[in-house]
Design an enzyme around this catalytic site. Structure first.
Site, PDB file in Angstrom:
ATOM      1  N   VAL A  37       0.844  -1.101   0.236  1.00  0.00           N
ATOM      2  CA  VAL A  37      -0.103  -0.022  -0.004  1.00  0.00           C
ATOM      3  C   VAL A  37       0.796   1.375   0.081  1.00  0.00           C
ATOM      4  CG1 VAL A  37      -2.048  -1.042   1.186  1.00  0.00           C
ATOM      5  CG2 VAL A  37      -0.227  -0.032   2.589  1.00  0.00           C
ATOM      6  N   TYR A 127       4.923   6.780  15.604  1.00  0.00           N
ATOM      7  CA  TYR A 127       3.419   6.028  15.571  1.00  0.00           C
ATOM      8  C   TYR A 127       2.319   7.088  15.623  1.00  0.00           C
ATOM      9  CZ  TYR A 127      -0.004   2.357  16.112  1.00  0.00           C
ATOM     10  OH  TYR A 127      -1.225   1.765  16.075  1.00  0.00           O
TER      11      TYR A 127
END
Length: 218
Positions: A37, A127
């Site tokens: 992706v 993150y």
């Protein structure tokens, strides 16, 4: 979604994981393709293949992601940074952009953020940045796509008992569970049920929402 009658187009970078997933999805002939992706071309090819093979695209679930490792920022490498950003954020962008031309009124998109997309934690700066970005992306796209009667929402899971947590030692699992009001980690199907709800007409006036699925995380 397969159990509810959906025909699925599944992509992943991991062929073994793909096969394990499709084996669980009984019923229709589901489309399976290996795709990264982080590649815009791969995402466009996958979406085009989906429409060509299945005839249309109604629902999009952006769930590809890389779980974090705790690092002080000065110890993070460019490789680690790029891996998280390319998958968690760019992957969501790539698939969504490729899908929009094929979506009609009534279509729905669900993205996966994280509890770290609505609250911060030390040593997880990158993150957190990617998952907060997914929240912002979701809310901004809700304003764009809502005019076309296409909804986009996100889920923000907490501690979920997935294969990526299988290597966590028992002491760490217990420590995580003690941070949850319900005293346990969540199960994947408890996230999946919320995703199915967000895809359904029962959530037809939800757009740009971020749904926390944490069991009451302290």
């Amino acid at each position: 979604m397969a159990s509810l009658g959906a025909t699925l187009a599944l992509c992943d970078i991991n062929i073994d994981g793909l096969q394990a997933t499709v084996d669980l999805c009984k019923g229709e002939d589901h489309l399976v393709e290996v795709a990264d992706v982080s590649s815009s071309d791969a995402c466009s090819n996958f979406v085009n293949s989906t429409v060509s093979s299945l005839g249309r695209l109604d629902l999009v679930f952006n769930c590809a992601g890389v779980n974090p490792t705790a690092y002080p920022l000065e110890d993070m490498t460019d490789v680690y940074f790029n891996k998280l950003v390319d998958t968690n954020l760019k992957g969501t962008f790539n698939i969504t952009r490729a899908a929009i031309p094929h979506l009609k009124a009534g279509a729905s998109i669900v993205n996966v953020s994280s509890i770290m997309g609505v609250s911060a934690a030390k040593h997880y700066a990158v993150y957190c940045a990617t998952k907060w970005a997914v929240v912002g992306f979701t809310k901004a796209m809700a304003l764009e796509l809502g005019q076309k009667q296409i909804r986009i929402n996100a889920v923000a899971p907490g501690y979920i008992n997935t294969p990526t947590n299988a290597g966590v030692v028992a002491g760490e699992v217990k420590a995580q569970e003690e941070k949850v009001a319900m005293g346990r980690m969540g199960q994947p199907e408890e996230v999946a049920d919320v995703v199915a709800f967000l895809f359904s007409d029962e959530s037809r006036y939800m757009n740009g929402s971020i749904v926390e699925i944490t069991g009451g995380r302290v």
